[in-house]
Scaffold this motif. Structure first.
Motif, PDB file in Angstrom:
ATOM      1  N   ILE A 156       0.854  -1.195   0.000  1.00  0.00           N
ATOM      2  CA  ILE A 156       0.000   0.000   0.000  1.00  0.00           C
ATOM      3  C   ILE A 156       0.885   1.238   0.000  1.00  0.00           C
ATOM      4  O   ILE A 156       2.077   1.155   0.333  1.00  0.00           O
ATOM      5  CB  ILE A 156      -0.980  -0.027   1.206  1.00  0.00           C
ATOM      6  N   GLY A 158       3.444   3.810  -1.017  1.00  0.00           N
ATOM      7  CA  GLY A 158       4.582   3.713  -1.927  1.00  0.00           C
ATOM      8  C   GLY A 158       4.885   2.291  -2.354  1.00  0.00           C
ATOM      9  O   GLY A 158       5.549   2.071  -3.368  1.00  0.00           O
ATOM     10  N   SER A 159       4.397   1.327  -1.611  1.00  0.00           N
ATOM     11  CA  SER A 159       4.640  -0.073  -1.971  1.00  0.00           C
ATOM     12  C   SER A 159       3.584  -0.607  -2.932  1.00  0.00           C
ATOM     13  O   SER A 159       3.560  -1.804  -3.232  1.00  0.00           O
ATOM     14  CB  SER A 159       4.679  -0.919  -0.692  1.00  0.00           C
ATOM     15  N   SER A 208       6.566  -4.298   1.558  1.00  0.00           N
ATOM     16  CA  SER A 208       6.350  -3.374   2.669  1.00  0.00           C
ATOM     17  C   SER A 208       7.700  -2.997   3.244  1.00  0.00           C
ATOM     18  O   SER A 208       8.421  -3.858   3.759  1.00  0.00           O
ATOM     19  CB  SER A 208       5.483  -4.039   3.747  1.00  0.00           C
ATOM     20  N   LYS A 209       8.022  -1.729   3.150  1.00  0.00           N
ATOM     21  CA  LYS A 209       9.324  -1.278   3.662  1.00  0.00           C
ATOM     22  C   LYS A 209       9.479  -1.689   5.130  1.00  0.00           C
ATOM     23  O   LYS A 209      10.495  -2.215   5.532  1.00  0.00           O
ATOM     24  CB  LYS A 209       9.422   0.242   3.494  1.00  0.00           C
ATOM     25  N   THR A 210       8.438  -1.469   5.920  1.00  0.00           N
ATOM     26  CA  THR A 210       8.524  -1.756   7.351  1.00  0.00           C
ATOM     27  C   THR A 210       8.091  -3.175   7.698  1.00  0.00           C
ATOM     28  O   THR A 210       8.466  -3.705   8.729  1.00  0.00           O
ATOM     29  CB  THR A 210       7.587  -0.802   8.109  1.00  0.00           C
ATOM     30  N   THR A 213       2.887  -2.817   8.231  1.00  0.00           N
ATOM     31  CA  THR A 213       1.700  -2.078   7.800  1.00  0.00           C
ATOM     32  C   THR A 213       0.456  -2.964   7.856  1.00  0.00           C
ATOM     33  O   THR A 213       0.435  -4.052   7.267  1.00  0.00           O
ATOM     34  CB  THR A 213       1.935  -1.529   6.370  1.00  0.00           C
ATOM     35  N   GLN A 351       0.679  11.041  -3.701  1.00  0.00           N
ATOM     36  CA  GLN A 351       1.442  10.600  -2.528  1.00  0.00           C
ATOM     37  C   GLN A 351       2.800  11.302  -2.494  1.00  0.00           C
ATOM     38  O   GLN A 351       3.208  11.864  -1.479  1.00  0.00           O
ATOM     39  CB  GLN A 351       1.653   9.077  -2.498  1.00  0.00           C
ATOM     40  N   GLU A 355       2.291  13.820   0.492  1.00  0.00           N
ATOM     41  CA  GLU A 355       2.854  13.218   1.709  1.00  0.00           C
ATOM     42  C   GLU A 355       4.196  13.894   2.035  1.00  0.00           C
ATOM     43  O   GLU A 355       4.586  13.989   3.192  1.00  0.00           O
ATOM     44  CB  GLU A 355       3.043  11.696   1.530  1.00  0.00           C
ATOM     45  N   VAL A 510       0.534  10.800   9.144  1.00  0.00           N
ATOM     46  CA  VAL A 510      -0.310   9.630   8.877  1.00  0.00           C
ATOM     47  C   VAL A 510      -0.393   8.718  10.111  1.00  0.00           C
ATOM     48  O   VAL A 510      -1.137   7.747  10.123  1.00  0.00           O
ATOM     49  CB  VAL A 510       0.161   8.825   7.642  1.00  0.00           C
ATOM     50  N   LYS A 514      -3.583   5.996  12.283  1.00  0.00           N
ATOM     51  CA  LYS A 514      -3.227   4.579  12.443  1.00  0.00           C
ATOM     52  C   LYS A 514      -3.384   4.174  13.913  1.00  0.00           C
ATOM     53  O   LYS A 514      -3.936   3.133  14.224  1.00  0.00           O
ATOM     54  CB  LYS A 514      -1.770   4.330  12.031  1.00  0.00           C
TER      55      LYS A 514
END
Ligand code: F6P
Length: 545
Positions: A156, A158-159, A208-210, A213, A351, A355, A510, A514
């Motif tokens: 989601i 940037g991914s 997913s970078k992290t 998410t 984005q 962002e 953001v 969350k």
């Protein structure tokens, strides 16, 4: 070294720009063109296969000189050096901003904390090449021995947006693999996609970078369960790949180490399509096309880094945007590509731009006293002409618009392309010239309209014009020209962030939503409700009933 902290409104250039704005604001583009036969030539740049005509802007030579002065007074040159040399310019996260390294040459030396990152970058590129080739040519097979037919990108923000935008943009160059995107935590999204898939021939790429998410992990888990209804745990190794900085979480999810593609914290999510986040792109169009896109971006980086501001396309794009945002009070910008292939381009840039520059605190932590990030929107022409162009032409708001078009179409249908491009040129001309009262009256007279009707209709048919546009005319939509186009907008974002004295590479805004979603999810799934305002409380009670 950090970026300078200069309030742009305190610079001599800003004060001069303010005065200059008061002198120029009522001038009409029509008269600016009439009084200067060389205007178009003066305000057009040619670079590689790009023609950038910014003459239809409400500027004159002194506007551009003052904007350049502003760029110098906020030390843009020094900031560009820091950006490219791996300084931790994303200070609130203590990170460098080096998506440009992903498209640098192998022989370049790009250092993060004293270590050259290029060997690692090229190692991952080699892995992308090897893996994508093996999937495309059918060497890698699914658990029943069949070659892959479908690829699902699970991610989601940037991914998702970059790979989704580019695979659509480069559809002409696509191979036999069908690509799908699952992003929303809305279960209907993933279920609609799954409905069309065969588990035996589908490859899933979790991006997913992290790797924390909520949306991506929920979708990946749902997909894994669905897959395991057809196959066994050990088949996961053949059907799942992952892209992330978080190798621990990937291992927990059970993805085979051979299918793991690392990325780095110095690549921001919204600038990550050049990394292994672009795996789905490389699968869809082949590694060579993916790499050509990177080469195009690298050429744009060199242009940005080495060209004098007066001939620097992204610098000029950024300065013009500041001119309208901060002096004319324009709140939004439209981006209108005249190619259906770029139908996701403005969503992608939303984005990237919003962002990044949607910030209201400056680099010293003070609330800014001026406008920052612009609102971005747009859809391809000519569809948009039949939807919202009325407001750009005759509404009360000033909407600077970028028109992006191509000299050649990909399928070579001249008839269609000439019509498309006739509209492309006609719109910028119409937005600039408008239609005067005299022109409206004589048009109506030529149709033998009686005087009473002429008087009644004229006010509605007058177009004020004087609406600013940039024209970006590119030879052809190729992976390379697409790479350069995206990179230009990325650098525009950077320049604007420098001028506005904000941090463009964090996104704390953001987080709150969350966090609250986490609390509310517990409320929804338990019998008790925690503390909320009366509106949220009543809504939750109604939802749970
Ligand atoms: O919520 C915003 C964001 O952090 C974006 O910046 C990012 O592109 C997206 O979420 C997805 O993050 P990740 O790639 O870590 O799953």
């Amino acid at each position: 070294m950090s970026l300078n902290r200069i309030n742009p409104t305190q610079t001599p250039a800003w004060i001069k720009l303010n005065n200059h704005y008061n002198n120029i604001k009522n001038e009409h583009l029509r008269s600016m063109f009439a009084s200067d036969a060389k205007r178009a030539e003066k305000f057009t740049l040619q670079w590689n296969d790009f023609l950038f005509d910014y003459s239809k802007n409400r500027i004159d030579e002194s506007t551009m000189e003052l904007l350049m002065q502003l760029a110098n007074e906020v030390s843009l040159e020094d900031s560009i050096k820091k950006y490219f040399s791996g300084d931790a310019i994303n200070e609130t996260e203590g990170r460098a901003v080096l998506h440009t390294a992903l498209r640098s040459k192998e022989t370049d030396n790009v250092r993060v904390n004293g270590v050259n990152v290029m060997p690692e970058v090229y190692e991952v590129k080699a892995h992308i090449k090897e893996f994508t080739n093996a999937v495309i040519n059918g060497e890698l097979k699914g658990y029943t021995g069949k070659p892959f037919t479908d690829v699902v990108n699970i991610g989601i923000g940037g991914s998702d947006l970059g790979p989704a935008m580019v695979t659509e943009a480069l559809k002409y160059y696509k191979n036999h693999l069908s690509v799908h995107f699952v992003s929303n935590v809305d279960g209907d999204h993933v279920n609609e996609v799954l409905k069309t898939l065969d588990p035996e021939t589908t490859l899933f790429v979790v991006v997913s970078k992290t790797f924390t998410t909520q949306e991506t992990l929920s979708n990946a888990t749902t997909i894994k369960k669905w897959f395991l209804r057809h196959a066994t745990q050990q088949d996961i190794a053949k059907h799942f790949a992952a892209v992330s900085t978080n190798s621990e979480k990937i291992a927990e999810f059970g993805i085979d180490a051979a299918n793991v593609f690392p990325m780095w914290d110095w690549v921001g999510g919204r600038f990550s399509l050049w990394s292994a986040v672009g795996l789905t792109i490389a699968l869809a169009v082949g590694y060579d096309n993916f790499n050509d896109m990177l080469k195009g971006a690298n050429e744009a980086d060199i242009h940005f880094k080495e060209t004098d501001f007066s001939e620097n396309i992204p610098v000029i794009m950024a300065l013009l945007s500041v001119w309208y945002n901060n002096f004319y009070g324009a709140e939004t910008e439209a981006i209108i590509p005249y190619t259906q292939y770029l139908s996701r381009f403005s969503a992608y840039l939303q984005q990237g731009i919003m962002e990044s520059n949607g910030k209201s605190v400056d680099r010293s932590g003070n609330v800014v006293g001026y406008e920052t990030g612009t609102i971005i929107w747009g859809e391809p022409g000519t569809n948009s002409q039949h939807a919202f162009f009325q407001l750009i032409h005759q509404g009360t708001k000033l909407i600077p618009t970028d028109f992006i078009g191509y000299k050649h179409s990909l399928h070579g249908d001249k008839g269609h392309h000439n019509k498309l491009m006739a509209n492309f040129f006609a719109q910028t001309e119409a937005l600039m010239n408008g239609k005067t009262k005299e022109e409206v009256v004589s048009e109506l007279q030529a149709k033998n309209t009686d005087q009473e009707e002429i008087d009644a209709l004229t006010p509605f048919k007058v177009f004020e014009g004087n609406k600013p546009t940039n024209t970006i005319l590119i030879d052809k939509l190729t992976p390379k020209s697409l790479g350069a186009l995206i990179a230009f907008y990325e650098h525009k974002i950077f320049v604007q962030g420098v001028i506005w004295n904000i941090y463009s590479y964090d996104q704390w805004g953001v987080e709150l939503g969350k966090q609250l979603a986490g609390t509310i999810l517990k409320d929804i799934e338990s019998s008790e409700l925690s503390n909320h305002d009366s509106s949220t409380l009543r809504l939750l009670q109604y939802f749970k009933k």
